[in-house]
Design a protein around this motif. Structure first.
Motif, PDB file in Angstrom:
ATOM      1  N   ASN A  99       0.843  -1.184   0.000  1.00 24.50           N
ATOM      2  CA  ASN A  99       0.000   0.000   0.000  1.00 24.50           C
ATOM      3  C   ASN A  99       0.881   1.237   0.000  1.00 24.50           C
ATOM      4  O   ASN A  99       2.099   1.142   0.166  1.00 24.50           O
ATOM      5  CB  ASN A  99      -0.964   0.015   1.192  1.00 24.50           C
ATOM      6  CG  ASN A  99      -0.248   0.168   2.523  1.00 24.50           C
ATOM      7  OD1 ASN A  99       0.508   1.111   2.746  1.00 24.50           O
ATOM      8  ND2 ASN A  99      -0.513  -0.750   3.437  1.00 24.50           N
TER       9      ASN A  99
ATOM     10  N   GLN B  60       0.834   5.424   1.401  1.00 20.25           N
ATOM     11  CA  GLN B  60       0.172   6.448   2.192  1.00 20.25           C
ATOM     12  C   GLN B  60       0.733   7.818   1.800  1.00 20.25           C
ATOM     13  O   GLN B  60       1.895   7.951   1.430  1.00 20.25           O
ATOM     14  CB  GLN B  60       0.410   6.209   3.689  1.00 20.25           C
ATOM     15  CG  GLN B  60      -0.156   4.899   4.198  1.00 20.25           C
ATOM     16  CD  GLN B  60       0.154   4.649   5.659  1.00 20.25           C
ATOM     17  OE1 GLN B  60       0.772   5.467   6.330  1.00 20.25           O
ATOM     18  NE2 GLN B  60      -0.301   3.517   6.168  1.00 20.25           N
TER      19      GLN B  60
ATOM     20  N   TYR C 114       1.079  11.865   3.179  1.00 17.06           N
ATOM     21  CA  TYR C 114       1.048  12.744   4.333  1.00 17.06           C
ATOM     22  C   TYR C 114       1.345  14.166   3.879  1.00 17.06           C
ATOM     23  O   TYR C 114       2.067  14.382   2.907  1.00 17.06           O
ATOM     24  CB  TYR C 114       2.106  12.334   5.375  1.00 17.06           C
ATOM     25  CG  TYR C 114       1.845  11.019   6.064  1.00 17.06           C
ATOM     26  CD1 TYR C 114       2.090   9.807   5.425  1.00 17.06           C
ATOM     27  CD2 TYR C 114       1.361  10.984   7.366  1.00 17.06           C
ATOM     28  CE1 TYR C 114       1.852   8.599   6.059  1.00 17.06           C
ATOM     29  CE2 TYR C 114       1.122   9.779   8.018  1.00 17.06           C
ATOM     30  CZ  TYR C 114       1.365   8.592   7.354  1.00 17.06           C
ATOM     31  OH  TYR C 114       1.119   7.392   7.989  1.00 17.06           O
TER      32      TYR C 114
ATOM     33  N   GLN D 164       2.794  17.903   5.422  1.00 15.66           N
ATOM     34  CA  GLN D 164       3.460  18.586   6.518  1.00 15.66           C
ATOM     35  C   GLN D 164       3.456  20.078   6.221  1.00 15.66           C
ATOM     36  O   GLN D 164       4.122  20.538   5.299  1.00 15.66           O
ATOM     37  CB  GLN D 164       4.898  18.068   6.690  1.00 15.66           C
ATOM     38  CG  GLN D 164       5.632  18.661   7.877  1.00 15.66           C
ATOM     39  CD  GLN D 164       7.013  18.047   8.055  1.00 15.66           C
ATOM     40  OE1 GLN D 164       7.612  17.528   7.112  1.00 15.66           O
ATOM     41  NE2 GLN D 164       7.543  18.092   9.266  1.00 15.66           N
TER      42      GLN D 164
ATOM     43  N   HIS E 160       4.106  19.030  11.694  1.00 14.77           N
ATOM     44  CA  HIS E 160       4.500  17.641  11.591  1.00 14.77           C
ATOM     45  C   HIS E 160       3.624  16.947  10.546  1.00 14.77           C
ATOM     46  O   HIS E 160       2.557  17.443  10.199  1.00 14.77           O
ATOM     47  CB  HIS E 160       4.361  16.949  12.945  1.00 14.77           C
ATOM     48  CG  HIS E 160       2.982  17.043  13.539  1.00 14.77           C
ATOM     49  ND1 HIS E 160       2.554  18.132  14.257  1.00 14.77           N
ATOM     50  CD2 HIS E 160       1.944  16.185  13.509  1.00 14.77           C
ATOM     51  CE1 HIS E 160       1.320  17.945  14.649  1.00 14.77           C
ATOM     52  NE2 HIS E 160       0.917  16.775  14.205  1.00 14.77           N
ATOM     53  N   PRO E 161       4.086  15.826  10.016  1.00 19.34           N
ATOM     54  CA  PRO E 161       3.303  15.140   8.979  1.00 19.34           C
ATOM     55  C   PRO E 161       1.942  14.703   9.496  1.00 19.34           C
ATOM     56  O   PRO E 161       1.826  14.177  10.603  1.00 19.34           O
ATOM     57  CB  PRO E 161       4.182  13.932   8.630  1.00 19.34           C
ATOM     58  CG  PRO E 161       5.557  14.328   9.031  1.00 19.34           C
ATOM     59  CD  PRO E 161       5.381  15.176  10.252  1.00 19.34           C
TER      60      PRO E 161
ATOM     61  N   PHE F  46      -1.496  12.484   8.277  1.00 19.69           N
ATOM     62  CA  PHE F  46      -1.996  11.487   7.332  1.00 19.69           C
ATOM     63  C   PHE F  46      -3.101  12.056   6.458  1.00 19.69           C
ATOM     64  O   PHE F  46      -4.013  12.738   6.947  1.00 19.69           O
ATOM     65  CB  PHE F  46      -2.513  10.286   8.115  1.00 19.69           C
ATOM     66  CG  PHE F  46      -3.176   9.231   7.274  1.00 19.69           C
ATOM     67  CD1 PHE F  46      -4.558   9.129   7.230  1.00 19.69           C
ATOM     68  CD2 PHE F  46      -2.415   8.341   6.543  1.00 19.69           C
ATOM     69  CE1 PHE F  46      -5.177   8.154   6.470  1.00 19.69           C
ATOM     70  CE2 PHE F  46      -3.019   7.359   5.782  1.00 19.69           C
ATOM     71  CZ  PHE F  46      -4.404   7.264   5.743  1.00 19.69           C
TER      72      PHE F  46
ATOM     73  N   PHE G 163       4.466  14.096   1.466  1.00 21.93           N
ATOM     74  CA  PHE G 163       5.276  12.883   1.523  1.00 21.93           C
ATOM     75  C   PHE G 163       4.447  11.666   1.125  1.00 21.93           C
ATOM     76  O   PHE G 163       3.290  11.555   1.509  1.00 21.93           O
ATOM     77  CB  PHE G 163       5.778  12.612   2.949  1.00 21.93           C
ATOM     78  CG  PHE G 163       6.774  13.591   3.465  1.00 21.93           C
ATOM     79  CD1 PHE G 163       6.373  14.650   4.273  1.00 21.93           C
ATOM     80  CD2 PHE G 163       8.124  13.450   3.172  1.00 21.93           C
ATOM     81  CE1 PHE G 163       7.283  15.548   4.761  1.00 21.93           C
ATOM     82  CE2 PHE G 163       9.046  14.347   3.673  1.00 21.93           C
ATOM     83  CZ  PHE G 163       8.624  15.397   4.460  1.00 21.93           C
TER      84      PHE G 163
ATOM     85  N   MET H 261       7.687   0.406   6.220  1.00 25.25           N
ATOM     86  CA  MET H 261       7.280   1.666   5.586  1.00 25.25           C
ATOM     87  C   MET H 261       8.516   2.504   5.308  1.00 25.25           C
ATOM     88  O   MET H 261       9.334   2.725   6.193  1.00 25.25           O
ATOM     89  CB  MET H 261       6.328   2.426   6.515  1.00 25.25           C
ATOM     90  CG  MET H 261       5.839   3.753   5.966  1.00 25.25           C
ATOM     91  SD  MET H 261       4.713   3.585   4.575  1.00 25.25           S
ATOM     92  CE  MET H 261       3.220   3.088   5.445  1.00 25.25           C
TER      93      MET H 261
ATOM     94  N   PHE I 119       9.560   6.282   3.507  1.00 24.07           N
ATOM     95  CA  PHE I 119       9.023   7.540   3.005  1.00 24.07           C
ATOM     96  C   PHE I 119       9.912   8.121   1.910  1.00 24.07           C
ATOM     97  O   PHE I 119      11.141   7.985   1.939  1.00 24.07           O
ATOM     98  CB  PHE I 119       8.910   8.559   4.133  1.00 24.07           C
ATOM     99  CG  PHE I 119       7.779   8.290   5.074  1.00 24.07           C
ATOM    100  CD1 PHE I 119       7.966   7.527   6.208  1.00 24.07           C
ATOM    101  CD2 PHE I 119       6.513   8.795   4.818  1.00 24.07           C
ATOM    102  CE1 PHE I 119       6.919   7.262   7.081  1.00 24.07           C
ATOM    103  CE2 PHE I 119       5.456   8.535   5.679  1.00 24.07           C
ATOM    104  CZ  PHE I 119       5.657   7.768   6.812  1.00 24.07           C
TER     105      PHE I 119
END
Lengths: 108, 115
Positions: free
Chosen positions: A31, A33, A35, A37, A42-43, A45, A88, A96, A98
């Motif tokens: 998957n 994701q 994000y 920021q 801060h990041p 979701f 991101f 995970m 990034f």
């Protein structure tokens, strides 16, 4: 090992223009994701994509997951100053990882 | 409800000193991550805790870096003999569940400056 790359590194647009950031993985992902920021923040979701070829929309944001599940894109239609920030992607394959992020600035 | 909290928010230290950074995850979240973000850069994975399992330390850049998670909740990231290149924002994130593909909730970060 797994690598996740994002382009462009920076993008400066005029308010109202569209914006797209691309995420590419060296391996097939389970998957992905996304994000956001905000500057000094801060990041946070945004969304997760799981299925091959999946497309999801959040208002002016459109997220796509490639058919091969190795790439993804985030497209913003008619950018606004509130869209400013770094976007991101995080790709999951056993763990995970990034991307380096795309920093978006919007000129009013 | 309360999110992930980190302390201190800012830390200035001298080269060679040790520092401890603290993270309080969201209550009930079994997974905890530490990341490092240098100025204008992406998220560099450091370490991952999941419940009582052995942590994944594969991202720690050197043996000067270590982290603990006591009681499955609060975590402390320790940097010994700090160097100027350690200057960065250290972000903590937590997630619910046992899979590393769960949504991560990030704290505000600790901005570390090593002089």
């Amino acid at each position: 090992g797994q690598q996740v790359m994002q382009i462009p590194q920076y993008q400066h647009v005029q308010e109202g223009e569209d914006f797209t950031t691309y995420c590419n993985s060296s391996t097939t992902l389970s998957n992905i994701q996304w994000y956001k920021q905000r500057p000094g923040g801060h990041p946070v979701f945004l969304i997760q994509l799981v299925k091959s070829g999946e497309v999801k929309k959040q208002k002016r944001l459109t997220f796509q997951f490639g058919e091969a599940k190795k790439n993804s894109s985030l497209h913003i239609t008619a950018t606004q100053t509130t869209d400013v920030g770094t976007y991101f992607c995080g790709g999951f394959n056993n763990d995970m990882r990034f991307g380096a992020g795309t920093r978006l600035t919007v000129k009013p | 409800g309360a999110g992930v909290s980190q302390s201190p928010s800012n830390k200035v230290t001298e080269k060679g000193k040790d520092v401890e950074l603290r993270c309080d995850p969201i209550s009930g979240h079994t997974a905890l991550y530490w990341y490092r973000q240098s100025l204008g850069q992406g998220l560099e994975f450091l370490i991952y805790f999941q419940g009582n399992s052995a942590p994944d330390k594969s991202g720690l850049p050197s043996d000067r870096f270590s982290a603990e998670r006591t009681g499955g909740s609060v975590s402390t990231l320790t940097i010994q003999r700090t160097q100027q290149e350690d200057s960065a924002v250290y972000l903590c994130a937590s997630s619910h569940g046992t899979s590393r593909q769960e949504t991560q909730y990030f704290g505000p970060g600790t901005r570390l400056l090593v002089l």
